[in-house]
Design an enzyme around this catalytic site. Structure first.
Site, PDB file in Angstrom:
ATOM      1  N   GLU A   2      44.635  48.397  43.471  1.00 29.74           N
ATOM      2  CA  GLU A   2      43.342  48.854  43.976  1.00 29.74           C
ATOM      3  C   GLU A   2      43.424  49.420  45.388  1.00 29.74           C
ATOM      4  OE1 GLU A   2      40.442  45.877  41.396  1.00 29.74           O
ATOM      5  OE2 GLU A   2      41.053  45.308  43.433  1.00 29.74           O
ATOM      6  N   LYS A  52      48.816  46.619  46.324  1.00 30.61           N
ATOM      7  CA  LYS A  52      48.087  45.353  46.336  1.00 30.61           C
ATOM      8  C   LYS A  52      48.661  44.366  45.330  1.00 30.61           C
ATOM      9  CE  LYS A  52      43.379  43.514  45.917  1.00 30.61           C
ATOM     10  NZ  LYS A  52      41.989  43.794  45.494  1.00 30.61           N
TER      11      LYS A  52
END
Length: 765
Positions: free
Chosen positions: A489, A592
Site C-alpha cells: 500500500e 510495506k
C-alpha cells in the site's frame, strides 16, 4: 533498530506487570483486552481512569454508517463509511473511600499488580492506597463467559488493612459513550427504556440513532445483578442513557466487602427488541446458583478445550512462547466460528481503527489457521459469509461500471463502506483472495461440497469481474490491468502489479477447471463464449519480469525507482508512516509488506527454489514490514530458502508485534487478523507444512536457541501431533492412516513416525 516498548513481564501463560504504565496507558489497555466472540472490551479500569485513555466496549456485528463524506465525492464512491461503534459500558464501578473517588490517574498506588491469564481469559488487578488515615487494598477480577456468550462476570474485593473507612460502590450500565474516532463528539445511542426501581430487574435498553442510509438500527439491552458478601442496602438512580445502583458500607480494620456483578447484554441481531428484557432475565436466572469461582471454573474448562488443540509449545524461548499464546488467545477471543454472519475484524474487540469490519486478511491469513485448529465447519462459515454477500458484491462491481462481483475492502453487509480511493477502488487483488480461500478449503479438507455448489457461484462472478477489469493493449498485444494498488500500500495507482495480474490469471484458470468438473451441481452457468475469452486472457496476460535480475517485477515502473535497502535509512525514520509525508513514501522504493512474495507464497508449487531465492533477496531488503501482515510471509519463504536467522527474526516480529509494539501503533488496538502470522510462521514456516495434490508434507528445522516446539493440526478427519527437537515425531492421534512426505521422502503414518531432523542452510539452496 528502534527501541521496542515492552510493558509486561515474560511469562509463558500470562501478561503480568507490577507497574502502572501511565505514559503508555492506552497500550496497556490494548494488550489487556478480552473477548468471547460475542462481545469484548479493552482493558479499561472498572473504577474509571481520569488520565488519557481509550474507553472501548464492542459488540459483534453492531455498527453504524458514518455520515462522513469528502468534498470531491465521485460517482461510484460508497454511500457511507461503516464503523464499529463503542457500546455501553456494562462493567463500570465507581468507588469512593470516604469522600475520595478512586482514580489511579490522581492517586499513587502501592503494590500495583495487573495480570491477564491466557489459560482462561481472567483479567485481574490489585493495588493498595492510603486515603485519610486508612490503608485499603482493592482487587478486581473479570471475564467474559465462553459458556454463556451474553454474560460478563466481575468481582471486586475491598479490604481495610489499617484504620477504618466508608466504602461506596456505584455500579452502572452506561451508554453515554462515544467513539474515539467520531467527528463532532457524536453519540450513537438513544434511550428506549430502562428500569432500576427497588426489587425489580436492573436494565437499560438503547438503540442506535437514526441514519440517512436505510441501515437498520440496532437495539441493545443490558441487565445487571449484584451480590455482596454482607447485607447492604442500596439506592438506585438513572439518567436517559444510564442506570446505577449504589452500595455503602463502613469497614473497620481487617474487614472486607466483596461485590460480584453479572451483566447480560443482548442485541437485536439475535433477540427482537420486545423480547430482550425477558430473555436477559432468564439468562441471569440460569446463573443464579453460581458463585464467581464456580463460573470461573467452567470458563477455565471451556478454554482448556480450545487450548488442547490450538496450543503451540516452545521450549527454550519464553518470549517466543508468550508471543504465540497471546496471539492465539486474542484470535479465539475474537472469533471461533459459531456465527456465519460474523467475520474477523482487524482490531477485533480492541479498538475502532479500520472501522472494525472485515478485510481480505481473513481469507489470506486466517483461513489456514482455522482449517488446522478448528472444525471444518468454522472455515466453511467464513466462506458462507462471503457467499451470503455475493449479491452485494455484484452491486459493488456495477457501481464501478464493471461486470461480476467485487468483494468489498471494508464491509459489514457486503456493500463497500470504505472511503479511501486508493484502497476501495484500486486494491482489487482482494477479490482473488476470496477465490484462493475456496481453493485453500477444498485442497486442505478434500471436501468439494462447497466448491461444487456455492463456491462456483462466487468464482464465476469473481472471474467475470476480472474479465471486465482487464484491457487488451493493442500496442503490446497482451492483456493488462492498470490503476491498481497491490498488497504494498506504499504505492498507489500503479499499472500491471505482478501479484494482481498473476492472481487474476489463476482465478480464471481455477474457475474454468472447477466448472468443467462440477457444472452439473451448481447454479452457476458459464457459457463457452465466456470460457473462450477467459482462456485468451490466461494465455495472453502481461506478467512483468526482468530476465537479467531473474525477478518478477512488482509493477511497470518499479525498477525505475531509486532502489536501496532499508538498512540505508536511519532508524529514526522508522516507521515511515509516522515520519515521512505520504508523497515521499509513494515515490520511494520501500515496500510495506509482501507483494510479489505474497504471490510466490500462495502459488509456491509453481516456482523453483532459484526463482524464490532471487525474488526474496531482491525485495525483502527493501521491505519495512510496516504492515502487520508482512513478517509471516517472509518467515515462511525464508525458512524454505534456508535463511534461518531471517526466518526467526520475522517470527519474532509477527509473534510479538503487539506485545513489543514494533510499529508503534498498538495503543489504538491489537492487530488481530495478523496474529495468525505467528502460527503460520511456525507451522508453514519452521515446520514447512504444505498440502498439495492430497499429500501432506513437512520439512522442519529447529531454531538455534529453541530446544523443541510442538503443535497439533486437524487434517482430513485426522488429528496429528507434530513434535520437533533433534527428531521430528509425528503421531496420528485420531483417524485413519495417512500417506505423508518428510523431507521429500514418502511415509505411511499409521501410528507414529520418528525421523531425524534435516539440516539445511542458504548455501545449498
Amino acid at each position: 533498530m528502534k527501541k521496542l516498548t515492552r510493558l509486561f513481564d515474560i511469562d509463558p501463560w500470562k501478561l503480568k506487570t507490577a507497574t502502572l504504565h501511565r505514559k503508555n496507558f492506552r497500550l496497556q489497555e490494548s494488550l489487556t483486552s478480552i473477548g468471547n466472540g460475542y462481545m469484548g472490551m479493552r482493558g479499561n479500569f472498572e473504577e474509571g481512569y481520569g488520565g488519557d485513555h481509550h474507553q472501548g466496549t464492542y459488540l459483534a456485528g453492531v455498527w453504524y454508517p458514518d455520515k462522513t463524506r469528502v468534498g470531491w465525492w465521485k460517482i461510484g464512491y460508497p454511500d457511507y463509511f461503516g464503523k464499529v461503534i463503542n457500546a455501553l459500558d456494562f462493567l463500570a464501578l465507581k468507588i469512593k473511600i470516604n469522600q475520595t473517588t478512586l482514580d489511579l490517574a490522581q492517586l499513587e498506588p502501592i503494590n500495583f499488580y495487573q495480570e491477564l491469564d491466557m489459560k482462561n481469559g481472567l483479567l485481574s488487578r490489585h493495588y493498595t492506597v492510603e486515603i485519610d488515615s486508612a490503608v485499603i487494598t482493592i482487587s478486581f477480577k473479570r471475564f467474559l463467559s465462553l459458556q454463556t456468550k451474553q454474560l460478563a462476570w466481575m468481582k471486586v474485593d475491598i479490604t481495610v488493612d489499617a484504620g477504618e473507612a466508608t466504602v461506596t460502590l456505584t455500579s452502572s450500565l452506561d451508554s453515554d459513550v462515544q467513539n474515539e474516532d467520531s467527528n463532532y463528539n457524536e453519540h450513537f445511542w438513544e434511550s428506549v427504556s430502562l428500569c432500576n426501581e427497588q426489587n425489580s430487574q436492573n436494565f437499560i435498553t438503547v438503540r442506535t440513532i437514526p441514519n440517512d442510509f436505510g441501515i437498520e438500527q440496532f437495539t441493545v439491552t443490558a441487565m445487571m445483578d449484584h451480590s455482596l458478601s454482607t447485607e447492604t442496602e442500596s439506592t438506585r438512580s438513572h439518567s436517559p442513557l444510564s442506570i446505577s445502583e449504589t452500595f455503602a458500607s463502613h469497614l473497620q480494620k481487617g474487614e472486607t466487602i466483596s461485590l460480584t456483578k453479572r451483566a447480560v447484554i443482548l442485541t437485536s441481531r439475535d433477540v427482537p427488541e420486545g423480547k430482550q428484557v425477558e430473555q436477559a432475565a432468564l439468562i441471569l436466572k440460569s446463573s443464579d446458583c453460581l458463585s464467581f469461582e464456580d463460573a470461573l471454573e467452567g470458563q477455565t474448562k471451556a478454554w482448556d478445550e480450545r487450548w488442547k488443540l490450538a496450543d503451540v509449545v516452545i521450549d527454550g524461548d519464553e518470549e517466543a512462547q508468550q508471543g504465540i499464546r497471546f496471539n492465539l488467545f486474542q484470535l479465539f477471543s475474537t472469533y471461533y466460528g459459531e456465527d456465519e454472519r460474523l467475520n474477523i475484524g482487524p482490531k477485533g474487540f480492541t479498538g475502532e481503527k479500520y472501522g472494525g469490519a472485515t478485510y481480505w486478511d481473513t481469507e489470506a491469513y486466517a483461513v489456514p489457521l482455522y482449517l488446522a485448529l478448528a472444525e471444518p465447519s468454522i472455515t466453511k462459515n467464513l466462506l458462507m459469509y462471503r457467499y451470503n454477500q455475493l449479491e452485494q458484491a455484484k452491486i459493488n462491481a456495477q457501481r464501478q461500471g464493471l461486470a461480476g462481483a467485487l468483494y468489498p475492502m471494508v464491509t459489514f453487509t457486503g456493500i463497500e463502506c470504505h472511503n479511501e480511493w486508493e484502497i476501495t477502488f484500486e486494491e482489487i487483488h482482494r477479490n482473488g483472495a476470496m477465490a484462493y480461500a475456496i481453493y485453500n478449503y477444498t485442497n486442505y479438507t478434500g471436501d468439494t461440497s462447497y466448491l461444487s455448489t456455492h463456491g462456483l457461484e462466487v468464482l464465476a462472478e469473481i472471474s467475470r469481474f476480472w474479465a471486465s477489469r482487464v484491457h487488451f493493449s493493442k500496442r503490446n498485444k497482451c492483456y493488462m490491468i492498470h490503476g491498481v494498488t497491490g498488497p504494498n500500500e506504499y504505492e498507489n495507482n500503479i499499472n500491471n502489479n505482478w501479484y494482481t495480474n498473476t492472481l487474476a490469471v489463476w482465478v480464471l484458470r481455477y474457475t474454468i477447471a472447477s466448472y468443467r468438473c462440477y457444472h452439473a451441481s451448481t447454479k452457476a452457468h458459464i457459457s463457452e463464449q465466456e470460457i473462450a475469452y477467459w482462456q485468451d486472457i490466461i494465455d495472453n496476460m502481461y506478467l512483468p519480469e526482468d530476465e537479467e535480475l531473474g525477478i518478477f517485477v512488482q509493477h511497470d515502473t518499479f525498477l525505475e525507482k531509486d532502489l536501496m535497502p532499508v538498512s540505508k535509512l536511519s532508524p529514526t525514520e522508522l516507521p515511515l508512516n509516522q515520519h515521512w509525508s505520504w508523497d515521499k513514501i509513494l515515490r520511494s522504493c520501500f515496500i510495506k509488506q509482501a507483494d510479489v512474495l505474497q504471490g510466490i507464497y500462495f502459488f509456491s508449487d509453481e516456482y523453483s527454489l532459484e526463482q524464490k531465492k532471487k525474488n526474496f533477496e531482491f525485495y525483502e531488503p527493501m521491505t519495512v514490514h510496516e504492515s502487520s501482515l508482512s513478517p509471516s510471509i517472509h518467515a515462511i519463504l525464508a525458512t524454505e530458502l534456508g535463511k534461518e536467522e531471517k526466518a526467526v527474526e520475522m517470527y519474532r516480529r509477527t509473534a510479538r508485534l503487539d506485545l513489543d509494539n514494533y510499529n508503534n501503533d498498538t495503543e489504538d488496538g491489537l492487530h488481530i487478523t495478523s496474529m495468525t502470522g505467528s502460527w503460520l510462521a511456525i507451522v508453514q514456516g519452521f515446520a514447512q507444512m504444505k498440502t498439495s495434490r492430497a499429500t501432506l508434507s513437512f520439512a522442519p528445522f529447529l531454531p538455534k536457541n529453541w530446544n523443541r516446539y510442538a503443535f497439533h493440526i486437524t487434517y482430513r478427519q485426522r488429528l496429528l501431533s507434530i513434535d520437533v527437537h533433534d527428531y521430528i515425531t509425528i503421531s496420528l492421534l485420531e483417524g485413519q492412516s495417512l500417506p505423508i512426505k518428510l523431507y521429500g521422502q514418502d511415509y505411511l503414518l499409521e501410528d507414529q513416525l520418528v525421523v531425524p531432523i534435516s539440516k539445511k542452510d542458504d548455501d545449498n539452496v
